[in-house]
Motif scaffolding. Structure first.
Motif, PDB file in Angstrom:
ATOM      1  N   ILE A 140       0.846  -1.192   0.000  1.00 36.02           N
ATOM      2  CA  ILE A 140       0.000   0.000   0.000  1.00 36.02           C
ATOM      3  C   ILE A 140       0.882   1.243   0.000  1.00 36.02           C
ATOM      4  N   THR A 142       0.608   5.462   0.087  1.00 35.27           N
ATOM      5  CA  THR A 142      -0.347   6.542   0.340  1.00 35.27           C
ATOM      6  C   THR A 142       0.372   7.837   0.717  1.00 35.27           C
ATOM      7  N   LYS A 149      -6.583   7.119   8.050  1.00 37.09           N
ATOM      8  CA  LYS A 149      -7.765   6.353   7.652  1.00 37.09           C
ATOM      9  C   LYS A 149      -7.394   4.905   7.338  1.00 37.09           C
ATOM     10  N   ILE A 150      -6.270   4.725   6.653  1.00 36.98           N
ATOM     11  CA  ILE A 150      -5.835   3.368   6.310  1.00 36.98           C
ATOM     12  C   ILE A 150      -5.490   2.584   7.574  1.00 36.98           C
ATOM     13  N   GLN A 151      -4.789   3.223   8.483  1.00 34.24           N
ATOM     14  CA  GLN A 151      -4.441   2.552   9.736  1.00 34.24           C
ATOM     15  C   GLN A 151      -5.690   2.163  10.522  1.00 34.24           C
ATOM     16  N   ILE A 153      -8.672   1.447   9.235  1.00 34.14           N
ATOM     17  CA  ILE A 153      -9.305   0.318   8.541  1.00 34.14           C
ATOM     18  C   ILE A 153      -8.549  -0.974   8.833  1.00 34.14           C
ATOM     19  N   LEU A 154      -7.224  -0.913   8.783  1.00 35.60           N
ATOM     20  CA  LEU A 154      -6.412  -2.110   9.035  1.00 35.60           C
ATOM     21  C   LEU A 154      -6.627  -2.618  10.455  1.00 35.60           C
ATOM     22  N   LEU A 184     -10.935  -5.873   1.726  1.00 32.77           N
ATOM     23  CA  LEU A 184     -10.036  -4.879   2.309  1.00 32.77           C
ATOM     24  C   LEU A 184      -9.677  -3.808   1.284  1.00 32.77           C
ATOM     25  N   LYS A 185      -9.376  -4.227   0.079  1.00 37.65           N
ATOM     26  CA  LYS A 185      -9.020  -3.259  -0.972  1.00 37.65           C
ATOM     27  C   LYS A 185     -10.175  -2.297  -1.230  1.00 37.65           C
ATOM     28  N   ILE A 188     -10.433   0.231   1.651  1.00 35.99           N
ATOM     29  CA  ILE A 188      -9.376   1.249   1.606  1.00 35.99           C
ATOM     30  C   ILE A 188      -9.618   2.245   0.471  1.00 35.99           C
ATOM     31  N   THR A 192     -10.330   6.215   1.340  1.00 35.69           N
ATOM     32  CA  THR A 192      -9.363   7.247   0.912  1.00 35.69           C
ATOM     33  C   THR A 192      -9.825   7.967  -0.351  1.00 35.69           C
ATOM     34  N   VAL A 196      -4.933   6.265  -3.227  1.00 35.63           N
ATOM     35  CA  VAL A 196      -4.041   5.251  -2.688  1.00 35.63           C
ATOM     36  C   VAL A 196      -3.636   4.311  -3.820  1.00 35.63           C
TER      37      VAL A 196
END
Length: 218
Positions: A140, A142, A149-151, A153-154, A184-185, A188, A192, A196
């Protein structure tokens, strides 16, 4: 590549005593038949004075190789019951040797089957058994504005971040269960607003060990 399978991560040793006969089970992980054969030879040398050193092993993701030996015990009373325990536990790439020191009392056919089976179970109980699962290393990239935001979601999805590189952008390598990759994709991308870049890396096996997901060698 199987989606998941059970195997021994760390071998162990267990012992039972039946009518003064000692049964010592030694278990190891073995990904190749050569490993299993070398292990059996080593056990024969270690327990050179034993009455019997019986063995069983299963090799391959689909247990393509299955071997066992009674090593002088009545046919079908040792090796096959040992192999049946490994198959019954749905284990792969696993070898076990059960060493017997005769205690002076004959156990009979049924007694031998029970003793060798119980010894293997004792050896497995002292081993670390894991389920290897299929995963993807997702790369990933970014901007820093999208990192939070990604963190989130993860973390929400319980993903394991294997590595993070901070430069003018942020590059992350994330371990993703194969079945959860597309979801997951999509999350994300939505989170975002598409700002990304994601690339699917190598396929790998992983397992939960001591509470953490770890990438394993095939």
């Amino acid at each position: 590549m199987l989606k998941n399978y059970r195997t021994v991560y760390q071998g162990g040793e267990g012992e039972i005593v039946e009518k003064k006969s000692r049964f010592i089970a030694t278990v190891i992980p073995a990904a190749e038949e050569e490993e299993a054969l070398a292990f059996i030879e080593a056990m024969n040398k270690k327990y050179w004075n034993a009455t019997h050193n019986c063995f069983a092993y299963v090799i391959g993701e689909r247990n393509e190789i299955q071997r066992c030996s009674d090593d002088g015990e009545p046919s079908g009373t040792a090796g096959k019951p040992m192999l049946d325990v490994l198959l019954g536990e749905e284990l792969h790439n696993t070898a076990v040797v059960v060493t017997r020191y005769f205690g002076g009392t004959l156990l009979g056919t049924g007694g031998l089957v029970r003793a060798y089976s119980s010894a293997v179970k004792a050896g497995l109980a002292s081993s670390v058994i894991i389920t290897k699962k299929q995963g993807i290393k997702l790369e990933i990239t970014t901007e820093y504005t999208g990192l939070g935001k990604i963190q989130y979601i993860l973390a929400e999805k319980g993903m394991t971040v294997l590595d993070t590189l901070y430069t003018d952008k942020v590059e992350m390598t994330v371990l993703v269960p194969a079945r959860e990759l597309e979801g997951l994709k999509a999350a994300i991308m939505e989170g975002t607003n598409g700002r990304v870049r994601m690339e699917e890396g190598e396929t790998c096996y992983y397992a939960e060990i001591e509470g953490k997901n770890r990438v394993l060698e095939d």
